[in-house]
Design a protein around this motif. Structure first.
Motif, PDB file in Angstrom:
ATOM      1  N   LYS A 110      -6.908   2.268  -9.329  1.00 29.20           N
ATOM      2  CA  LYS A 110      -7.656   1.206  -8.659  1.00 29.20           C
ATOM      3  C   LYS A 110      -6.874   0.619  -7.501  1.00 29.20           C
ATOM      4  O   LYS A 110      -7.442  -0.002  -6.611  1.00 29.20           O
ATOM      5  CB  LYS A 110      -8.022   0.107  -9.664  1.00 29.20           C
ATOM      6  N   ASP A 111      -5.554   0.814  -7.537  1.00 28.07           N
ATOM      7  CA  ASP A 111      -4.672   0.286  -6.498  1.00 28.07           C
ATOM      8  C   ASP A 111      -3.961   1.466  -5.830  1.00 28.07           C
ATOM      9  O   ASP A 111      -3.134   2.124  -6.440  1.00 28.07           O
ATOM     10  CB  ASP A 111      -3.654  -0.670  -7.124  1.00 28.07           C
ATOM     11  N   VAL A 112      -4.326   1.743  -4.593  1.00 22.47           N
ATOM     12  CA  VAL A 112      -3.738   2.868  -3.861  1.00 22.47           C
ATOM     13  C   VAL A 112      -2.847   2.312  -2.752  1.00 22.47           C
ATOM     14  O   VAL A 112      -3.308   1.567  -1.888  1.00 22.47           O
ATOM     15  CB  VAL A 112      -4.830   3.780  -3.253  1.00 22.47           C
ATOM     16  N   ARG A 113      -1.564   2.672  -2.818  1.00 23.29           N
ATOM     17  CA  ARG A 113      -0.604   2.216  -1.819  1.00 23.29           C
ATOM     18  C   ARG A 113      -0.070   3.412  -1.046  1.00 23.29           C
ATOM     19  O   ARG A 113       0.389   4.372  -1.646  1.00 23.29           O
ATOM     20  CB  ARG A 113       0.562   1.480  -2.485  1.00 23.29           C
ATOM     21  N   VAL A 114      -0.137   3.314   0.265  1.00 31.18           N
ATOM     22  CA  VAL A 114       0.351   4.388   1.131  1.00 31.18           C
ATOM     23  C   VAL A 114       1.819   4.127   1.448  1.00 31.18           C
ATOM     24  O   VAL A 114       2.188   3.007   1.820  1.00 31.18           O
ATOM     25  CB  VAL A 114      -0.481   4.465   2.433  1.00 31.18           C
ATOM     26  N   SER A 115       2.650   5.137   1.298  1.00 33.00           N
ATOM     27  CA  SER A 115       4.085   5.002   1.585  1.00 33.00           C
ATOM     28  C   SER A 115       4.322   4.957   3.088  1.00 33.00           C
ATOM     29  O   SER A 115       3.599   5.573   3.863  1.00 33.00           O
ATOM     30  CB  SER A 115       4.855   6.188   0.999  1.00 33.00           C
ATOM     31  N   SER A 116       5.379   4.250   3.488  1.00 25.47           N
ATOM     32  CA  SER A 116       5.721   4.167   4.907  1.00 25.47           C
ATOM     33  C   SER A 116       6.479   5.399   5.380  1.00 25.47           C
ATOM     34  O   SER A 116       6.435   5.761   6.549  1.00 25.47           O
ATOM     35  CB  SER A 116       6.545   2.907   5.191  1.00 25.47           C
ATOM     36  N   LYS A 117       7.171   6.068   4.440  1.00 25.00           N
ATOM     37  CA  LYS A 117       7.950   7.268   4.788  1.00 25.00           C
ATOM     38  C   LYS A 117       7.697   8.345   3.744  1.00 25.00           C
ATOM     39  O   LYS A 117       7.496   8.059   2.568  1.00 25.00           O
ATOM     40  CB  LYS A 117       9.439   6.948   4.828  1.00 25.00           C
ATOM     41  N   VAL A 118       7.701   9.585   4.210  1.00 27.27           N
ATOM     42  CA  VAL A 118       7.602  10.727   3.308  1.00 27.27           C
ATOM     43  C   VAL A 118       8.714  11.706   3.657  1.00 27.27           C
ATOM     44  O   VAL A 118       9.143  11.770   4.810  1.00 27.27           O
ATOM     45  CB  VAL A 118       6.223  11.427   3.410  1.00 27.27           C
ATOM     46  N   GLU A 119       9.180  12.430   2.650  1.00 26.42           N
ATOM     47  CA  GLU A 119      10.244  13.414   2.885  1.00 26.42           C
ATOM     48  C   GLU A 119       9.719  14.816   2.632  1.00 26.42           C
ATOM     49  O   GLU A 119       9.124  15.083   1.600  1.00 26.42           O
ATOM     50  CB  GLU A 119      11.447  13.130   1.981  1.00 26.42           C
ATOM     51  N   VAL A 120       9.915  15.674   3.631  1.00 30.17           N
ATOM     52  CA  VAL A 120       9.478  17.064   3.543  1.00 30.17           C
ATOM     53  C   VAL A 120      10.646  17.957   3.941  1.00 30.17           C
ATOM     54  O   VAL A 120      11.171  17.838   5.047  1.00 30.17           O
ATOM     55  CB  VAL A 120       8.270  17.340   4.473  1.00 30.17           C
ATOM     56  N   ASN A 121      11.075  18.826   3.029  1.00 35.86           N
ATOM     57  CA  ASN A 121      12.188  19.755   3.289  1.00 35.86           C
ATOM     58  C   ASN A 121      13.431  19.061   3.838  1.00 35.86           C
ATOM     59  O   ASN A 121      14.063  19.536   4.785  1.00 35.86           O
ATOM     60  CB  ASN A 121      11.742  20.870   4.248  1.00 35.86           C
ATOM     61  N   GLY A 122      13.744  17.907   3.278  1.00 33.55           N
ATOM     62  CA  GLY A 122      14.950  17.187   3.670  1.00 33.55           C
ATOM     63  C   GLY A 122      14.809  16.337   4.917  1.00 33.55           C
ATOM     64  O   GLY A 122      15.772  15.713   5.365  1.00 33.55           O
ATOM     65  N   VAL A 123      13.616  16.289   5.509  1.00 36.82           N
ATOM     66  CA  VAL A 123      13.384  15.487   6.720  1.00 36.82           C
ATOM     67  C   VAL A 123      12.470  14.324   6.365  1.00 36.82           C
ATOM     68  O   VAL A 123      11.443  14.501   5.707  1.00 36.82           O
ATOM     69  CB  VAL A 123      12.728  16.326   7.840  1.00 36.82           C
ATOM     70  N   LYS A 124      12.838  13.115   6.799  1.00 35.03           N
ATOM     71  CA  LYS A 124      12.003  11.931   6.561  1.00 35.03           C
ATOM     72  C   LYS A 124      11.077  11.711   7.756  1.00 35.03           C
ATOM     73  O   LYS A 124      11.511  11.726   8.900  1.00 35.03           O
ATOM     74  CB  LYS A 124      12.870  10.696   6.330  1.00 35.03           C
ATOM     75  N   TYR A 125       9.796  11.511   7.446  1.00 35.44           N
ATOM     76  CA  TYR A 125       8.777  11.263   8.466  1.00 35.44           C
ATOM     77  C   TYR A 125       8.205   9.865   8.258  1.00 35.44           C
ATOM     78  O   TYR A 125       8.025   9.430   7.127  1.00 35.44           O
ATOM     79  CB  TYR A 125       7.643  12.288   8.359  1.00 35.44           C
ATOM     80  N   THR A 126       7.883   9.174   9.361  1.00 30.89           N
ATOM     81  CA  THR A 126       7.274   7.843   9.304  1.00 30.89           C
ATOM     82  C   THR A 126       5.764   7.995   9.369  1.00 30.89           C
ATOM     83  O   THR A 126       5.234   8.619  10.291  1.00 30.89           O
ATOM     84  CB  THR A 126       7.769   6.982  10.483  1.00 30.89           C
ATOM     85  N   VAL A 127       5.063   7.415   8.389  1.00 31.79           N
ATOM     86  CA  VAL A 127       3.601   7.502   8.346  1.00 31.79           C
ATOM     87  C   VAL A 127       3.025   6.455   9.294  1.00 31.79           C
ATOM     88  O   VAL A 127       3.163   5.256   9.073  1.00 31.79           O
ATOM     89  CB  VAL A 127       3.069   7.288   6.909  1.00 31.79           C
ATOM     90  N   THR A 128       2.382   6.931  10.375  1.00 30.18           N
ATOM     91  CA  THR A 128       1.886   6.020  11.409  1.00 30.18           C
ATOM     92  C   THR A 128       0.368   5.995  11.544  1.00 30.18           C
ATOM     93  O   THR A 128      -0.174   5.087  12.155  1.00 30.18           O
ATOM     94  CB  THR A 128       2.471   6.398  12.786  1.00 30.18           C
ATOM     95  N   THR A 129      -0.314   6.999  10.962  1.00 29.89           N
ATOM     96  CA  THR A 129      -1.759   7.121  11.180  1.00 29.89           C
ATOM     97  C   THR A 129      -2.496   7.402   9.876  1.00 29.89           C
ATOM     98  O   THR A 129      -2.024   8.177   9.054  1.00 29.89           O
ATOM     99  CB  THR A 129      -2.045   8.264  12.188  1.00 29.89           C
TER     100      THR A 129
END
Length: 194
Positions: free
Chosen positions: A77-96
């Protein structure tokens, strides 16, 4: 004569030692090289799982940004979107927030977007018909596509905006939300959303 031979041998030994000391040292092929850090890459349909157990699909870019393309089917019921995700050792900032990102969140009542969100695309909330509250933690400018809420009733929804957002950015956000057909309540809140 023996003395001259001894002197000659001594000179030859000294010369040989001096030459070997001056010879350059070369690294062997077995010497380990420096480790190269992984770099951001453009990739579509990347699956990530956050600490709350929600699985999402992302599109990553070579600039280190990520677009939330889909929150996988969840009964939360509560969905929270993370600000950062890590893929193959690289951190990405979620902007969209991409189109139809929450379409499989049929039971979600609250959606919390992180401080890093800068853009909400068309149909982002389509089919998420039970959402009553959207928490927008961004403190800066956020662009909202005019079709972001297309297909859902927003009259009973509330959008809670971070109080730290400037008055100018808040005014622009309210205008964009109204243009997007949002008819519910929009308010700045003192509550801190972490």
């Amino acid at each position: 004569m023996i003395r001259n031979i001894k002197k000659g041998l001594a000179c030859a030994i000294i010369a040989a030692l001096a030459f070997s000391a001056a010879a350059p040292v070369t690294a062997s092929a077995a010497t380990p090289s420096a480790t190269v850090a992984p770099q951001p890459e453009t990739a579509k349909g990347v699956t990530v799982k956050d600490s709350s157990g929600i699985t999402s699909k992302m599109t990553t870019t070579s600039s280190g940004r990520a677009i939330l393309t889909k929150v996988e089917k969840t009964n939360k019921k509560d969905v929270r979107v993370s600000s950062k995700v890590e893929v193959n050792g690289v951190k990405y900032t979620v902007t969209t927030v991409g189109a139809k990102a929450f379409s499989d969140c049929k039971k979600a009542e609250t959606v919390t977007l992180p401080t890093t969100i800068k853009y909400v695309k068309a149909n982002a909330f389509s089919d998420a018909k039970k959402v009553k509250t959207v928490v927008l933690r961004s403190t800066g400018k956020v662009k909202v596509n005019k079709k972001a809420f297309k297909g859902i009733k927003t009259s009973k929804m509330t959008i809670k905006v971070n109080k730290k957002m400037s008055k100018k950015d808040y005014k622009a956000l309210v205008k964009a939300l109204r243009k997007a057909g949002f008819k519910g309540t929009i308010k700045r809140t003192v509550k801190s959303y972490k």
